[in-house]
Scaffold this motif. Structure first.
Motif, PDB file in Angstrom:
ATOM      1  N   LEU A 158      -4.085 -27.130   1.161  1.00 24.36           N
ATOM      2  CA  LEU A 158      -5.057 -26.196  -0.033  1.00 24.36           C
ATOM      3  C   LEU A 158      -4.314 -25.971  -0.529  1.00 24.36           C
ATOM      4  O   LEU A 158      -3.760 -25.448  -1.377  1.00 24.36           O
ATOM      5  N   ARG A 159      -3.688 -24.561   0.338  1.00 27.38           N
ATOM      6  CA  ARG A 159      -3.516 -23.556  -0.733  1.00 27.38           C
ATOM      7  C   ARG A 159      -2.797 -22.378   1.027  1.00 27.38           C
ATOM      8  O   ARG A 159      -3.269 -23.356   1.484  1.00 27.38           O
ATOM      9  N   GLU A 160      -2.429 -21.834   0.314  1.00 30.49           N
ATOM     10  CA  GLU A 160      -0.975 -20.879   1.849  1.00 30.49           C
ATOM     11  C   GLU A 160      -0.732 -19.343   1.179  1.00 30.49           C
ATOM     12  O   GLU A 160      -0.785 -18.979   0.092  1.00 30.49           O
ATOM     13  N   HIS A 161      -1.001 -17.512   1.805  1.00 35.92           N
ATOM     14  CA  HIS A 161      -1.096 -16.989   1.538  1.00 35.92           C
ATOM     15  C   HIS A 161       0.117 -16.504   2.046  1.00 35.92           C
ATOM     16  O   HIS A 161       0.030 -16.137   3.308  1.00 35.92           O
ATOM     17  N   HIS A 162       0.610 -15.485   1.579  1.00 37.10           N
ATOM     18  CA  HIS A 162       1.426 -14.244   2.873  1.00 37.10           C
ATOM     19  C   HIS A 162       1.261 -12.665   2.781  1.00 37.10           C
ATOM     20  O   HIS A 162       0.233 -12.387   0.898  1.00 37.10           O
ATOM     21  N   GLU A 163       1.046 -11.854   3.308  1.00 36.41           N
ATOM     22  CA  GLU A 163       0.869 -10.785   3.446  1.00 36.41           C
ATOM     23  C   GLU A 163       1.626  -9.733   4.623  1.00 36.41           C
ATOM     24  O   GLU A 163       1.808 -10.582   4.975  1.00 36.41           O
ATOM     25  N   THR A 164       2.470  -8.740   4.072  1.00 33.33           N
ATOM     26  CA  THR A 164       2.913  -8.379   4.651  1.00 33.33           C
ATOM     27  C   THR A 164       3.202  -6.181   5.142  1.00 33.33           C
ATOM     28  O   THR A 164       2.384  -6.202   3.974  1.00 33.33           O
ATOM     29  N   PHE A 165       2.827  -6.085   6.202  1.00 37.55           N
ATOM     30  CA  PHE A 165       2.466  -4.884   6.923  1.00 37.55           C
ATOM     31  C   PHE A 165       3.676  -4.188   7.239  1.00 37.55           C
ATOM     32  O   PHE A 165       4.656  -4.701   7.660  1.00 37.55           O
ATOM     33  N   TRP A 166       3.281  -2.289   7.700  1.00 39.36           N
ATOM     34  CA  TRP A 166       4.824  -1.784   8.815  1.00 39.36           C
ATOM     35  C   TRP A 166       3.249  -1.697   9.369  1.00 39.36           C
ATOM     36  O   TRP A 166       2.513  -0.869   9.800  1.00 39.36           O
ATOM     37  N   MET A 167       4.013  -1.565  11.327  1.00 45.04           N
ATOM     38  CA  MET A 167       4.196  -0.430  11.655  1.00 45.04           C
ATOM     39  C   MET A 167       4.958   0.037  12.628  1.00 45.04           C
ATOM     40  O   MET A 167       6.308   0.471  11.993  1.00 45.04           O
ATOM     41  N   TRP A 168       5.056   1.534  12.276  1.00 46.42           N
ATOM     42  CA  TRP A 168       5.265   2.261  13.262  1.00 46.42           C
ATOM     43  C   TRP A 168       5.359   2.437  14.735  1.00 46.42           C
ATOM     44  O   TRP A 168       4.900   2.985  14.963  1.00 46.42           O
ATOM     45  N   PRO A 169       6.266   2.511  15.496  1.00 48.66           N
ATOM     46  CA  PRO A 169       6.686   2.645  17.072  1.00 48.66           C
ATOM     47  C   PRO A 169       6.861   4.091  18.018  1.00 48.66           C
ATOM     48  O   PRO A 169       7.228   4.687  16.806  1.00 48.66           O
ATOM     49  N   ILE A 170       6.008   4.280  18.379  1.00 47.03           N
ATOM     50  CA  ILE A 170       6.196   5.367  19.215  1.00 47.03           C
ATOM     51  C   ILE A 170       5.466   5.235  20.531  1.00 47.03           C
ATOM     52  O   ILE A 170       4.547   5.129  20.928  1.00 47.03           O
ATOM     53  N   ALA A 171       6.048   6.404  21.104  1.00 46.31           N
ATOM     54  CA  ALA A 171       5.917   6.182  22.903  1.00 46.31           C
ATOM     55  C   ALA A 171       4.719   6.795  22.905  1.00 46.31           C
ATOM     56  O   ALA A 171       3.835   7.533  22.989  1.00 46.31           O
ATOM     57  N   ARG A 172       3.975   6.661  23.808  1.00 47.83           N
ATOM     58  CA  ARG A 172       2.879   6.981  24.790  1.00 47.83           C
ATOM     59  C   ARG A 172       2.943   8.413  24.614  1.00 47.83           C
ATOM     60  O   ARG A 172       2.360   9.379  24.387  1.00 47.83           O
ATOM     61  N   THR A 173       3.799   9.276  25.566  1.00 47.50           N
ATOM     62  CA  THR A 173       3.932  10.285  25.557  1.00 47.50           C
ATOM     63  C   THR A 173       4.697  10.734  24.892  1.00 47.50           C
ATOM     64  O   THR A 173       4.370  12.293  24.561  1.00 47.50           O
ATOM     65  N   LYS A 174       4.855  10.859  23.511  1.00 49.69           N
ATOM     66  CA  LYS A 174       4.536  11.063  22.146  1.00 49.69           C
ATOM     67  C   LYS A 174       3.278  11.614  21.577  1.00 49.69           C
ATOM     68  O   LYS A 174       3.268  12.337  20.910  1.00 49.69           O
ATOM     69  N   VAL A 175       2.748  10.204  21.408  1.00 51.32           N
ATOM     70  CA  VAL A 175       1.273  10.661  21.190  1.00 51.32           C
ATOM     71  C   VAL A 175       0.595  11.389  21.665  1.00 51.32           C
ATOM     72  O   VAL A 175      -0.257  12.738  21.603  1.00 51.32           O
TER      73      VAL A 175
END
Length: 265
Positions: free
Chosen positions: A220-237
């Motif tokens: 019937l219909r389809e949609h697309h959406e894009t997001f971005w993620m920034w990785p970071i190590a636990r120790t840096k957080v």
């Protein structure tokens, strides 16, 4: 070494700040995912929220702060598991709308305990309103400057001794493209489904959502959406948080969540 959450453990449709490519208005950043999130992801995410945060939220004595409330999984759980005021911070209108609809259906005694802040946390101007804060499905979707700016805003909203629980971003970029199929759901005569594809793009993770709706006659219909993620190590957080007065809390078994306590501002 602690293992951070994988890209498939984090669904960026719940992030607190617009992370769409430049040029799109903040309130429209989740216009597509907002329709499909509760149908395709909320049941699984609700169970995860209860498992990760229920105990700490139940121990709240002043208030609970939900940073990046999305459609309200942490907010609703906090209302049920605590007896204190709950502050839900969600600037994205497309995600805030289902949150408000969900809150409107609650009994009056629960509605009086929750305040929805339609701004980013620094704009909400909250001071010492809570002793437990949760950042679920949020931090991975903040660029480094926004992420670092969030920590002092959270510290300002908490009292000393408060607990802050953070679902960690992926620790590194994916080595190859990965696909995660979302559970198919049927509503009436229609079938809803989707998938998320994650891949490395320079220093970020590109997450593409593909949603579809099928009826008896096919698509019937389809949609697309894009997001971005920034990785970071636990120790840096942890290092970033220490600059805002937070220190790690011992005895936490789940590597996907970082628990810290506000020692001083």
């Amino acid at each position: 070494m602690a293992v951070s959450a994988s890209p498939l453990d984090i669904h960026p449709s719940l992030a607190m700040v617009s992370v769409a490519p430049p040029g799109r208005e903040e309130q429209d950043a989740y216009a597509i995912s907002a329709e499909f999130y509760d149908v395709l992801q909320a049941e699984r995410d609700g169970a995860r929220v209860r498992r990760l945060y229920r105990r700490d939220v139940g121990n709240a004595r002043l208030g609970v702060l939900d940073v990046g409330a999305g459609t309200g999984r942490v907010t609703l759980m906090s209302l049920m598991e605590s007896r204190v005021p709950v502050h839900a911070v969600e600037p994205a209108r497309s995600m805030r709308s289902p949150l408000m609809t969900r809150l409107a259906s609650l009994p009056a005694d629960l509605r009086t305990r929750v305040t929805v802040h339609p701004h980013t946390l620094d704009e909400a101007d909250l001071h010492e309103v809570a002793d437990v804060a949760v950042c679920h499905n949020t931090i991975a979707c903040l660029d480094p400057a926004s992420r670092r700016a969030l920590w002092p805003a959270i510290a300002e909203a908490l009292v000393p001794g408060s607990a802050l629980l953070i679902q960690l971003p992926p620790a590194r970029l994916p080595h190859h493209e990965t696909t995660h199929d979302l559970p198919t759901q049927r509503i009436g005569r229609h079938e809803y489904g989707g998938r998320m594809v994650a891949s490395a793009d320079a220093n970020r993770i590109r997450t593409r959502f593909h949603y579809w709706v099928r009826g008896e006659g096919g698509l019937l219909r389809e949609h697309h959406e894009t997001f971005w993620m920034w990785p970071i190590a636990r120790t840096k957080v942890i290092g970033e948080l220490e600059k805002s007065g937070f220190a790690p809390m011992p005895g936490r078994a789940d590597p996907a969540v970082l628990a810290v306590r506000l020692i001083q501002r």
